[in-house]
Write a protein that holds these residues in place. Structure first.
Motif, PDB file in Angstrom:
ATOM      1  N   GLY A  42       4.778  13.444  12.011  1.00 21.82           N
ATOM      2  CA  GLY A  42       5.276  12.078  12.157  1.00 21.82           C
ATOM      3  C   GLY A  42       4.378  11.063  11.479  1.00 21.82           C
ATOM      4  O   GLY A  42       4.840  10.133  10.812  1.00 21.82           O
ATOM      5  N   LEU A  43       3.066  11.244  11.652  1.00 20.56           N
ATOM      6  CA  LEU A  43       2.115  10.307  11.048  1.00 20.56           C
ATOM      7  C   LEU A  43       2.185  10.398   9.524  1.00 20.56           C
ATOM      8  O   LEU A  43       2.099   9.380   8.823  1.00 20.56           O
ATOM      9  N   GLU A  44       2.340  11.646   9.020  1.00 20.84           N
ATOM     10  CA  GLU A  44       2.425  11.799   7.566  1.00 20.84           C
ATOM     11  C   GLU A  44       3.666  11.104   7.017  1.00 20.84           C
ATOM     12  O   GLU A  44       3.614  10.435   5.981  1.00 20.84           O
ATOM     13  N   LEU A  45       4.779  11.248   7.741  1.00 24.85           N
ATOM     14  CA  LEU A  45       6.010  10.597   7.289  1.00 24.85           C
ATOM     15  C   LEU A  45       5.828   9.080   7.250  1.00 24.85           C
ATOM     16  O   LEU A  45       6.231   8.410   6.291  1.00 24.85           O
ATOM     17  N   MET A  46       5.200   8.542   8.278  1.00 24.83           N
ATOM     18  CA  MET A  46       4.991   7.086   8.322  1.00 24.83           C
ATOM     19  C   MET A  46       4.105   6.642   7.159  1.00 24.83           C
ATOM     20  O   MET A  46       4.396   5.654   6.475  1.00 24.83           O
ATOM     21  N   ALA A  47       3.028   7.378   6.921  1.00 26.56           N
ATOM     22  CA  ALA A  47       2.127   7.015   5.822  1.00 26.56           C
ATOM     23  C   ALA A  47       2.857   7.082   4.488  1.00 26.56           C
ATOM     24  O   ALA A  47       2.715   6.203   3.630  1.00 26.56           O
ATOM     25  N   ALA A  48       3.664   8.128   4.317  1.00 20.12           N
ATOM     26  CA  ALA A  48       4.393   8.287   3.060  1.00 20.12           C
ATOM     27  C   ALA A  48       5.412   7.173   2.879  1.00 20.12           C
ATOM     28  O   ALA A  48       5.572   6.622   1.786  1.00 20.12           O
ATOM     29  N   LEU A  49       6.109   6.817   3.956  1.00 20.90           N
ATOM     30  CA  LEU A  49       7.103   5.750   3.860  1.00 20.90           C
ATOM     31  C   LEU A  49       6.454   4.423   3.496  1.00 20.90           C
ATOM     32  O   LEU A  49       6.989   3.641   2.697  1.00 20.90           O
ATOM     33  N   GLU A  50       5.288   4.161   4.083  1.00 21.33           N
ATOM     34  CA  GLU A  50       4.574   2.929   3.730  1.00 21.33           C
ATOM     35  C   GLU A  50       4.329   2.882   2.222  1.00 21.33           C
ATOM     36  O   GLU A  50       4.549   1.852   1.573  1.00 21.33           O
ATOM     37  N   CYS A  51       3.881   4.009   1.660  1.00 19.40           N
ATOM     38  CA  CYS A  51       3.626   4.046   0.210  1.00 19.40           C
ATOM     39  C   CYS A  51       4.897   3.826  -0.591  1.00 19.40           C
ATOM     40  O   CYS A  51       4.895   3.104  -1.591  1.00 19.40           O
ATOM     41  N   LEU A  52       5.971   4.447  -0.164  1.00 16.10           N
ATOM     42  CA  LEU A  52       7.240   4.304  -0.891  1.00 16.10           C
ATOM     43  C   LEU A  52       7.710   2.849  -0.880  1.00 16.10           C
ATOM     44  O   LEU A  52       8.122   2.298  -1.907  1.00 16.10           O
ATOM     45  N   LEU A  53       7.639   2.208   0.276  1.00 18.86           N
ATOM     46  CA  LEU A  53       8.097   0.814   0.373  1.00 18.86           C
ATOM     47  C   LEU A  53       7.182  -0.116  -0.422  1.00 18.86           C
ATOM     48  O   LEU A  53       7.635  -1.086  -1.021  1.00 18.86           O
ATOM     49  N   ALA A  54       5.891   0.206  -0.434  1.00 23.01           N
ATOM     50  CA  ALA A  54       4.964  -0.617  -1.222  1.00 23.01           C
ATOM     51  C   ALA A  54       5.306  -0.512  -2.700  1.00 23.01           C
ATOM     52  O   ALA A  54       5.336  -1.513  -3.416  1.00 23.01           O
ATOM     53  N   GLU A  55       5.605   0.686  -3.150  1.00 20.50           N
ATOM     54  CA  GLU A  55       5.946   0.885  -4.560  1.00 20.50           C
ATOM     55  C   GLU A  55       7.252   0.192  -4.908  1.00 20.50           C
ATOM     56  O   GLU A  55       7.374  -0.454  -5.939  1.00 20.50           O
ATOM     57  N   ILE A  56       8.249   0.303  -4.043  1.00 17.45           N
ATOM     58  CA  ILE A  56       9.554  -0.298  -4.329  1.00 17.45           C
ATOM     59  C   ILE A  56       9.452  -1.818  -4.393  1.00 17.45           C
ATOM     60  O   ILE A  56      10.064  -2.467  -5.244  1.00 17.45           O
ATOM     61  N   THR A  57       8.649  -2.410  -3.498  1.00 16.20           N
ATOM     62  CA  THR A  57       8.576  -3.872  -3.447  1.00 16.20           C
ATOM     63  C   THR A  57       7.498  -4.446  -4.343  1.00 16.20           C
ATOM     64  O   THR A  57       7.509  -5.635  -4.650  1.00 16.20           O
ATOM     65  N   GLY A  58       6.532  -3.603  -4.726  1.00 12.58           N
ATOM     66  CA  GLY A  58       5.418  -4.095  -5.517  1.00 12.58           C
ATOM     67  C   GLY A  58       4.317  -4.725  -4.679  1.00 12.58           C
ATOM     68  O   GLY A  58       3.411  -5.374  -5.196  1.00 12.58           O
ATOM     69  N   MET A  59       4.397  -4.535  -3.355  1.00 14.35           N
ATOM     70  CA  MET A  59       3.377  -5.129  -2.488  1.00 14.35           C
ATOM     71  C   MET A  59       2.283  -4.092  -2.208  1.00 14.35           C
ATOM     72  O   MET A  59       2.359  -2.967  -2.666  1.00 14.35           O
ATOM     73  N   ASP A  60       1.252  -4.496  -1.455  1.00 12.60           N
ATOM     74  CA  ASP A  60       0.073  -3.641  -1.333  1.00 12.60           C
ATOM     75  C   ASP A  60      -0.038  -2.856  -0.029  1.00 12.60           C
ATOM     76  O   ASP A  60      -0.551  -1.749  -0.013  1.00 12.60           O
ATOM     77  N   ALA A  61       0.396  -3.454   1.070  1.00 11.54           N
ATOM     78  CA  ALA A  61       0.214  -2.782   2.365  1.00 11.54           C
ATOM     79  C   ALA A  61       1.441  -3.042   3.231  1.00 11.54           C
ATOM     80  O   ALA A  61       2.107  -4.064   3.077  1.00 11.54           O
ATOM     81  N   VAL A  62       1.726  -2.086   4.121  1.00 15.23           N
ATOM     82  CA  VAL A  62       2.992  -2.138   4.869  1.00 15.23           C
ATOM     83  C   VAL A  62       2.777  -1.845   6.346  1.00 15.23           C
ATOM     84  O   VAL A  62       1.947  -1.006   6.701  1.00 15.23           O
ATOM     85  N   THR A  63       3.545  -2.523   7.216  1.00 20.49           N
ATOM     86  CA  THR A  63       3.652  -2.113   8.608  1.00 20.49           C
ATOM     87  C   THR A  63       5.096  -1.720   8.888  1.00 20.49           C
ATOM     88  O   THR A  63       6.020  -2.377   8.403  1.00 20.49           O
ATOM     89  N   LEU A  64       5.266  -0.643   9.641  1.00 13.88           N
ATOM     90  CA  LEU A  64       6.616  -0.159   9.959  1.00 13.88           C
ATOM     91  C   LEU A  64       7.028  -0.547  11.383  1.00 13.88           C
ATOM     92  O   LEU A  64       8.069  -0.129  11.861  1.00 13.88           O
ATOM     93  N   GLN A  65       6.180  -1.351  12.049  1.00 19.02           N
ATOM     94  CA  GLN A  65       6.371  -1.582  13.476  1.00 19.02           C
ATOM     95  C   GLN A  65       7.553  -2.479  13.875  1.00 19.02           C
ATOM     96  O   GLN A  65       8.186  -2.235  14.891  1.00 19.02           O
ATOM     97  N   PRO A  66       7.861  -3.551  13.124  1.00 15.14           N
ATOM     98  CA  PRO A  66       8.907  -4.460  13.613  1.00 15.14           C
ATOM     99  C   PRO A  66      10.263  -3.771  13.753  1.00 15.14           C
ATOM    100  O   PRO A  66      10.619  -2.917  12.935  1.00 15.14           O
TER     101      PRO A  66
END
Lengths: 485, 132, 443
Positions: A116-140
């Protein structure tokens, strides 16, 4: 003769649950009792809830019948502007339901939940790449929750600099959640008008931006379906006075692979996984509203953060400047898994193609319907276009009537009366998952309704006639609220 | 929604730009919203009114009126203290639509300045404003 | 790609219809300086079959039953979910439908949520429940904001026995508002002491959770008295609503707002979300409630039907003056809870809650008999605290290797509760697993 999707058919009535139950029935297989019954302390014991008793078939028929009264994406098109009602892939459901995720306790020791933690970390990277931003939270838990996170980040940032600010600039095309989220943080919303071109003009922003203003909330593309072409200049003006730029990413479906949000000056951006990333709407939720930030704001992200330590993933609380927590646990994992699966199924090229086709579909509708309906901004749009009921005024037909008549033809209405800057607005977002045939059918339907408005407007005012219910008395519902049975 | 010619604006009342009306009754004055305002709003579902005894400045918001899909603030046409509130609107908000100048009255006040009402629009001026 | 239906012919025809020669020409509205400088770099797209394998590989590294015995509750509970519940709530008419703003074609969702509101109100003993919030923690934060709106007092008191993660969410929400949060300590019996609330006169609300984080049942009526005497509201929180199958509901004890986590009601734990924020109050305060509300009405043919109502409280109309910013909620989870409550029924709910209660009492009894100290004497539901001699952490680690998660260490949340562990045993744990746990912690 065109056969439109809307038809009549046998649909069954179904009373309320408590009108159906009979005392003594049960729809649940009670577990075997293998320990002794213990007495509940007298003063604390209650009577239990007054629930109806139903058999399993009672329950199954009840909800099966109720479901038949609903329209859904799986049945037909929802051209709802700013909602991105695209197809919800079924493989995503399979992934979210795997027992290892579905039955996992959130407070498992890190070593026992690496997947689960790996999936969350990977998703953060994917969303950062798609948006061009640097860091992500998945909590909201939803877009508005992400906006709250964003406003809290603004607040924490300025307080950290020792200069708390009291205002936020909110364009007149903003979704209602924007000023509501700003107000939750104690900010006063400073409204600004869009230009005649339907976008923000740098001068308008400059006129209100000062050192009491925490920043600006922009939706890009905006709710008129137009790219905020002056975004870079606007961002520079806000940044020059020490403010931050919040991006409402509800319309991300128009720009994947095309725009890098941090490059255009956005500091904090929320995404709606239940829009752009195809997680289902569920009749109103749950969604998920990850927030992506530029590097200088990373310290303020909610905790815990996923990180790698000693060769394994873990959740870290070691972020003293964090705004804190927005949900008890880590976010709407079920939807994070769905969005992750969606992104892995598409890849970069296809995600870009998603935006290209979403924009093509919207422009196609715009070109084919302009003239039939009034188009306030007659130029290329992005993933959505906005019409109004101006041309139907002479027949005393309103946007509401047009919307209700669409139901009889088998389409969900578009977003109506929003954005507020266009009176009688009809906001159409087809998304990329609708085929050309469906769009042609939708266009033909809208043209047929426009003709009915001219020749037989009562058909619109009496609509819908084919749904389970006709128009409902919302006035009575609000005057004498009956919220419980 | 009605045409202007179908709406009523009693001669003996004064009107504010924000569509409230004021009717002097000796030392007090009654306040409500005009026929135009209720017609624009649609079916009124709820009226939020202040407590008796509270004082408000001219143009200060003293409450709100809601339809199903919209909320409008209510603004004091003149400064004054609330001496009565039309509680009938709690159970019957539709009175605002049916009889905006009579049973749909909202608050009664003691004006702070007796002549302030003269600054409000007459029926004709208000009508001209609506037409323009 | 199977989600993208356009053929090259479709695309050519449509480009022509809009007067664009290529996709690039469609994006003329984006100034060149706003275009991405480099393409997105993402993993190569997976086929459906590769995705299955990938997810299976990730899920393989998660500790779940039956292989693992996880004795933790703490806001996320293992309960049996009937097959019918999953079956019905995965119907695409529920899953892929939109928010019911167009009621004529959403009567399924609307009636289902009206029923959910009703069952929730009955469960909690309150007059009205909303259509859901995100989770128990954010629901509590919103409840406190609502109390502050109603009383106009910028101060609240929250028991320290409320779930620690809920209290952190409360602090996050309240941080920019200037609202003061006072903490009420808990006493030696594991429950909050009302006397510790010296002066409640300036409070908007007193928030107490029952069962609290330690599983202990709080005497809410005493807090209701204290709150009401001072003109404050009692906010009664919960994380395990099944408790109300045997224990008195918050409404019956004088709660003004009852809010908490509904995950126990048929929703899979799913590593922490989505859950279900349940939120209920009394009609007197309904216009100050956050969240959507479904109301009953009639259509133009006089037939009973349902609509979203009292919408002027919400953000899409009231904007910055809304009671909350919430838009998307947890509707499908609310539906799931309703289907679960409908399947259980009143009789089933009482019996299932009793079975849960019995299990935990059995485990407590066996642990006590084995010499384990249970420091809190207040009655509990589904969870309880056990205090071990120093060094239990080693035993805990050893048991992890045996695939037993023997409770949740409390020290990270309550530094004074060293070597204290929170245990949970629901109807899903057969007696032999409880006996095995007792054996293992003894050795």
């Amino acid at each position: 003769m065109t056969e439109f999707p809307g038809a009549t058919g046998l649909v069954l009535n179904e009373p309320l649950l408590w009108e159906r139950g009979r005392k003594g029935r049960c729809g649940f297989s009670l577990p075997r009792r293998d320990v002794e019954r213990a007495a509940v302390p007298a003063g604390l014991a209650g009577d239990g809830p007054d629930f109806p008793d139903l058999s399993e078939l009672d329950v199954v028929r009840h909800y099966t019948r109720l479901s038949s009264w609903n329209f859904s994406v799986d049945a037909g098109m929802y051209p709802l502007g700013s909602c991105t009602m695209k197809y919800n892939p079924k493989t995503n459901e399979r992934q979210a339901a795997v027992p290892g995720f579905a039955h996992a306790h959130p407070l498992l020791p890190a070593a026992l939940c690496q997947g689960g933690l790996e999936l969350m970390a990977a998703l953060e990277c994917l969303l950062a790449e798609i948006t061009g931003m640097d860091a992500v939270t998945l909590q909201p838990g939803a877009g508005a929750h992400g906006e709250l996170a964003g406003m809290l980040i603004f607040h924490a940032y300025h307080r950290h600099l020792g200069k708390p600010r009291s205002k936020i600039i909110v364009p007149d095309t903003a979704h209602g959640t924007n000023p509501a989220s700003a107000a939750l943080c104690g900010y006063a919303a400073v409204p600004i008008a869009s230009s005649a071109r339907g976008v923000l003009a740098p001068e308008t922003v400059a006129a209100v931006m000062d050192e009491e203003t925490a920043g600006i909330m922009v939706t890009n593309p905006n709710t008129l379906g137009l790219f905020e072409e002056n975004i870079k200049a606007v961002a520079e003006i806000v940044h020059a006075k020490g403010g931050l730029v919040y991006g409402d990413g509800a319309n991300m479906n128009a720009v994947m692979g095309l725009v890098n949000m941090s490059e255009v000056g956005i500091d904090v951006l929320h995404l709606n996984l239940h829009k752009t990333f195809a997680t289902p709407h569920g009749g109103g939720g749950p969604g998920a509203g990850p927030v992506c930030v530029r590097q200088h704001l990373e310290p303020f992200l909610p905790v815990p953060r996923v990180r790698v330590a000693g060769g394994q993933y873990e959740l870290s609380e070691d972020h003293p400047l964090s705004i804190g927590k927005l949900q008890a646990f880590w976010g709407n994992m079920g939807n994070l898994i769905r969005a992750y699966s969606y992104i892995l199924s598409l890849g970069a090229e296809n995600l870009k193609r998603v935006s290209e086709l979403a924009v093509l579909n919207a422009n196609y509708i715009k070109e084919r319907l302009k003239g039939t309906f009034h188009l306030p901004q007659d130029r290329p749009c992005m993933h959505e276009c906005v019409f109004s009921d101006k041309l139907q005024h002479e027949h005393k037909v309103t946007t509401l009537d047009i919307a209700k008549r669409l139901m009889d033809y088998g389409f969900h209405p578009p977003t109506i009366y929003f954005p507020l800057v266009v009176p009688g607005a009809i906001m159409i977002e087809p998304t990329e998952t609708e085929s050309k045939e469906t769009l042609d059918l939708f266009i033909e339907t809208m043209q047929a309704i426009a003709a009915e408005a001219r020749e037989n407007p009562d058909l619109l005012r009496q609509a819908p006639t084919r749904c389970k219910r006709r128009r409902l008395d919302e006035t009575a519902a609000a005057r004498k609220p009956c919220l419980s049975g | 929604m009605k045409e202007l010619s179908e709406l009523k604006f009693p001669e003996n009342l004064r009107y504010a730009e924000s569509h409230e009306w004021l009717g002097a009754e000796g030392a007090t004055a009654k306040i409500g919203i005009s026929d135009y305002a209720q017609d624009q709003l649609g079916d009124v579902v709820y009226v939020e009114l202040p407590e008796v005894g509270k004082a408000f400045a001219k143009a200060a918001p003293f409450g709100s009126v809601e339809s199903v899909k919209a909320v409008s603030e209510l603004y004091m046409p003149v400064a004054g203290k609330i001496v009565a509130v039309n509680r009938a609107l709690d159970a019957s908000p539709e009175l605002v639509n049916k009889d905006p100048y009579g049973e749909g009255w909202m608050i009664a006040i003691e004006p702070s300045t007796p002549d302030e009402a003269k600054l409000l629009f007459t029926r004709q001026t208000y009508l001209d404003k609506l037409k323009g | 790609m199977r989600y993208l239906p356009h053929t090259p012919e479709d695309i050519a025809e449509m480009l022509q219809a809009v007067g664009a020669g290529s996709f690039d020409e469609l994006f003329v509205g984006i100034p060149p300086e706003c275009r991405r400088s480099r393409a997105m770099v993402l993993p190569e797209p997976l086929t459906e079959w590769e995705l299955n394998r990938h997810i299976d590989q990730l899920e393989g590294r998660m500790a779940v039953a039956p292989e693992y015995k996880v004795f933790i509750g703490a806001g996320s509970y293992d309960h049996h979910i009937p097959a019918a519940v999953g079956f019905l709530t995965s119907r695409s008419e529920f899953v892929t439908s939109y928010t019911p703003y167009q009621p004529e074609m959403s009567q399924g969702t609307l009636q289902a949520i009206f029923e959910y509101q009703t069952l929730t109100a009955r469960l909690l003993g309150m007059e009205v429940a909303n259509a859901s919030m995100y989770d128990g923690a954010s629901a509590l934060a919103e409840a406190l904001l609502m109390a502050v709106r109603i009383t106009r007092r910028p101060k609240v008191a929250v028991s320290r026995a409320v779930h620690p993660l809920y209290r952190r969410v409360v602090r996050t929400y309240l941080a920019p508002t200037g609202i003061e949060v006072r903490e009420i300590p808990f006493g030696p019996h594991g429950v909050t002491d009302p006397a510790a609330l010296a002066d409640a006169g300036d409070l908007a609300a007193i928030a107490v959770q029952s069962p609290n984080f330690f599983g202990c049942i709080e005497e809410l009526a005493r807090f209701a008295d204290r709150a009401h005497t001072a003109g404050a509201l009692l906010v009664a929180g919960f994380s395990e609503p099944l408790a109300f199958g045997v224990f008195k509901s918050p409404g019956r004890q004088g709660a003004d707002i009852a809010c908490g986590e509904g995950q126990s009601l048929g929703i899979a734990r799913s590593f922490g979300g989505p859950g279900l924020g349940m939120f209920a109050a009394n009609m007197q305060h309904v216009r100050n409630m956050p969240g959507r509300l479904v109301g009953e009405t009639v259509d133009i043919e006089g037939r009973r039907g349902y609509v979203l109502t009292l919408s002027t409280r919400e953000q899409h109309i009231r904007r910055e003056k809304a009671t909350s910013n919430i838009c998307t909620n947890n509707s499908l989870c609310a539906l799931t809870a309703a289907v679960y409550m409908a399947s259980l029924g009143g009789s089933g709910m009482r019996e299932l809650a009793q079975i849960n209660y019995d299990r935990t009492e059995y485990l407590k009894g066996r642990l006590r008999a084995a010499g384990v100290k249970l420091p809190f004497s207040a009655p509990t539901f589904n969870e309880f605290v056990a205090a071990f001699p120093p060094g239990f952490a080693q035993t805990h680690r050893r048991l992890l290797e045996k695939k037993i998660v023997a409770g949740l260490a409390l020290e990270p949340y309550y530094p004074e509760l060293r070597d204290h562990y929170l245990f949970c045993a629901t109807e899903t744990m057969p007696r032999e697993d409880l006996d095995a746990l007792v054996r293992e912690v003894q050795s």
